[in-house]
Design an enzyme around this catalytic site. Structure first.
Site, PDB file in Angstrom:
ATOM      1  N   GLU A 252     -15.572 -26.205 -19.626  1.00 18.15           N
ATOM      2  CA  GLU A 252     -16.120 -27.406 -20.833  1.00 18.15           C
ATOM      3  C   GLU A 252     -15.702 -28.743 -21.324  1.00 18.15           C
ATOM      4  O   GLU A 252     -16.414 -29.434 -20.744  1.00 18.15           O
ATOM      5  CB  GLU A 252     -16.593 -26.780 -22.191  1.00 18.15           C
ATOM      6  CG  GLU A 252     -17.580 -26.094 -22.178  1.00 18.15           C
ATOM      7  CD  GLU A 252     -19.076 -26.066 -22.111  1.00 18.15           C
ATOM      8  OE1 GLU A 252     -19.268 -28.000 -22.027  1.00 18.15           O
ATOM      9  OE2 GLU A 252     -20.462 -25.364 -21.262  1.00 18.15           O
TER      10      GLU A 252
ATOM     11  N   GLU B 220     -16.747 -30.732 -17.576  1.00 22.06           N
ATOM     12  CA  GLU B 220     -18.461 -30.845 -17.219  1.00 22.06           C
ATOM     13  C   GLU B 220     -18.184 -32.293 -18.037  1.00 22.06           C
ATOM     14  O   GLU B 220     -19.062 -32.296 -17.643  1.00 22.06           O
ATOM     15  CB  GLU B 220     -19.307 -29.823 -18.243  1.00 22.06           C
ATOM     16  CG  GLU B 220     -18.318 -28.761 -16.596  1.00 22.06           C
ATOM     17  CD  GLU B 220     -20.332 -27.391 -17.143  1.00 22.06           C
ATOM     18  OE1 GLU B 220     -20.442 -26.636 -16.901  1.00 22.06           O
ATOM     19  OE2 GLU B 220     -20.433 -27.339 -17.865  1.00 22.06           O
ATOM     20  N   GLU B 221     -18.127 -31.917 -19.358  1.00 23.48           N
ATOM     21  CA  GLU B 221     -18.428 -33.370 -19.912  1.00 23.48           C
ATOM     22  C   GLU B 221     -16.964 -34.492 -19.834  1.00 23.48           C
ATOM     23  O   GLU B 221     -17.915 -35.977 -20.425  1.00 23.48           O
ATOM     24  CB  GLU B 221     -18.226 -32.819 -21.797  1.00 23.48           C
ATOM     25  CG  GLU B 221     -19.460 -31.648 -22.125  1.00 23.48           C
ATOM     26  CD  GLU B 221     -19.058 -31.833 -23.614  1.00 23.48           C
ATOM     27  OE1 GLU B 221     -18.620 -31.778 -24.299  1.00 23.48           O
ATOM     28  OE2 GLU B 221     -20.239 -30.640 -23.711  1.00 23.48           O
TER      29      GLU B 221
END
Lengths: 283, 283
Positions: free
Chosen positions: A158, A161-162
């Protein structure tokens, strides 16, 4: 499954399948007569047969290709148990005792990722969707743990990805259990500490409005945090941990069972390692 | 929902519902035409309408009473999302972008309960079902955390159900995350420490073969434990904790969010309380 095709007294072909260890029967999906009226006859005869054998729970997995069989099973008393994209599981309890069939999956699992750099800046994002959209609130990256995914890997994924930042997982600071999440399920939220392995930020503009390294005190003094007992406690934990005064749960890969299956066990690895070392050195 | 009934150009009544915050549409179950052919017409016209509006995901919740509508929705391209006893949720992604609909619940959650009395005896059971049935293995009480149930309450409930002993929850010693559990879901197993509030043992004979207080060293030396890295680590933790040298995660009720919703946050309460106390006393 056998090649033997059992026939009921009324001539209908009985449904094939396996007996389970709990007095139940699991219908074999490949044995389903695809034609609705043939299925209805086989199902009715099979139910009579299972009742005479004092069976308890019957499991019927209908692939989505057999959707036209769903209303027929429901008419015979089956209820829904759970579903995935490609199938629907139905169950029928035919015993006089209280139904003891296991429930379907009960929890959604999420992670929040605290990534601090050596200048005590936290990696934060503004989200393009959800409740804080447009409010200018800077939050730690969060996301859903996928089925089959390790919590530690979900946190690393995460963050990548962010924000585009590579990280190493350190430990779980705490776990919040809330109820009444999506579709009425309960929710486990693992708040994790990670160490950055890179600093450059790149973010996907459809999901993330902005991302930056933010001085930790600026992060914690936002209304979004000071209005939350949970986030206030988490901020205290971050500060305590940075002074070496807080220990969370670290992952350890451990095997168990006959098949030596491995899994991560998150626990206070610092405490137990210190204890075992003291014990060894005192021998 | 409004009283206004929208009609498509072909005369079919469009399905009523709500627009969600993610560019999707949630069909209102009470607006479903119960007759299959009327439903088919309304659904087709509605899909055309949603496509022209560039909608993304469509949510269709079919109560089990409307099971005969399932095959019709599937023919129009819907797939299953999840199901509970009384309904089936289907989804249709009609946008050209990649599907971003959330997954259904991914994890089953269980507890293991370590209950030690002041004579260092552990509360153990022999189970009537499952893999250790008939093997004479003494295990800590275990069980499933129900949807909507707090982990700490589940631990207290399972001990009471399996042994009749009343307990107080102390802390989580660790959490194991395994994959490929029932129906392919992942599994979180919280190993918890509890303090007994009563000693007398009463157990349900259909589920439990036997229950007793067992000297801890006898418990840990069973093959079932020594063959398991996980249970060996847990036994070390029990010993360390009994000497005050291991801290797990204790529950704290914390509120957060606009609605001041409360939830238990399991974390190292001893570390953080010590830290905050030191900080206060140094002021």
């Amino acid at each position: 499954m056998s090649d033997y095709v059992p026939i009921a007294e009324d001539g209908a072909v009985l449904l094939d399948g396996e007996h389970d260890n709990y007095g139940g029967f699991i219908i074999e999906p490949s044995s389903l007569p695809p034609h609705p009226s043939v299925f209805r006859g086989s199902l009715r005869s099979s139910i009579s047969q299972w009742k005479s054998e004092l069976k308890k729970g019957i499991w019927l997995k209908l692939p989505i290709e057999n959707a036209e069989l769903v209303p027929i099973a429901v008419k015979e008393g089956f209820v829904y148990h759970h579903a995935e994209q490609e199938y629907l599981m139905l169950t029928l309890w035919i015993h006089e005792s209280v139904c003891t069939l296991p429930a379907n999956a009960s929890h959604q699992v999420g992670i929040g990722a605290l990534v601090l750099n050596i200048e005590n800046e936290l990696l934060v994002v503004q989200e393009n969707t959800g409740r804080t959209k447009g409010s200018g609130t800077w939050k730690m990256p969060t996301g859903v743990v996928l089925q089959g995914e390790d919590i530690k890997d979900a946190a690393i994924r995460e963050v990548k990805e962010e924000t585009g930042v590579d990280t190493e997982f350190i430990e779980v600071f705490g776990v919040r259990q809330a109820h009444g999440a999506a579709f009425g399920k309960s929710d486990l939220f693992f708040i994790c500490l990670l160490r950055p392995l890179s600093l450059e930020i790149v973010f996907p503009k459809d999901e993330i409005e902005a991302a930056q390294w933010m001085p930790f005190d600026d992060y914690r003094s936002q209304d979004f945090n000071t209005n939350s007992e949970l986030l206030t406690r988490v901020a205290d934990i971050v500060t305590a941990a940075s002074e070496g005064k807080y220990t969370g749960f670290g992952p350890e890969w451990l095997c168990s069972g006959l098949h030596r299956r491995g899994a991560y066990f998150y626990h206070n690895t610092r405490d137990i390692n210190n204890y075992l070392e003291d014990k060894r050195s005192s021998l």
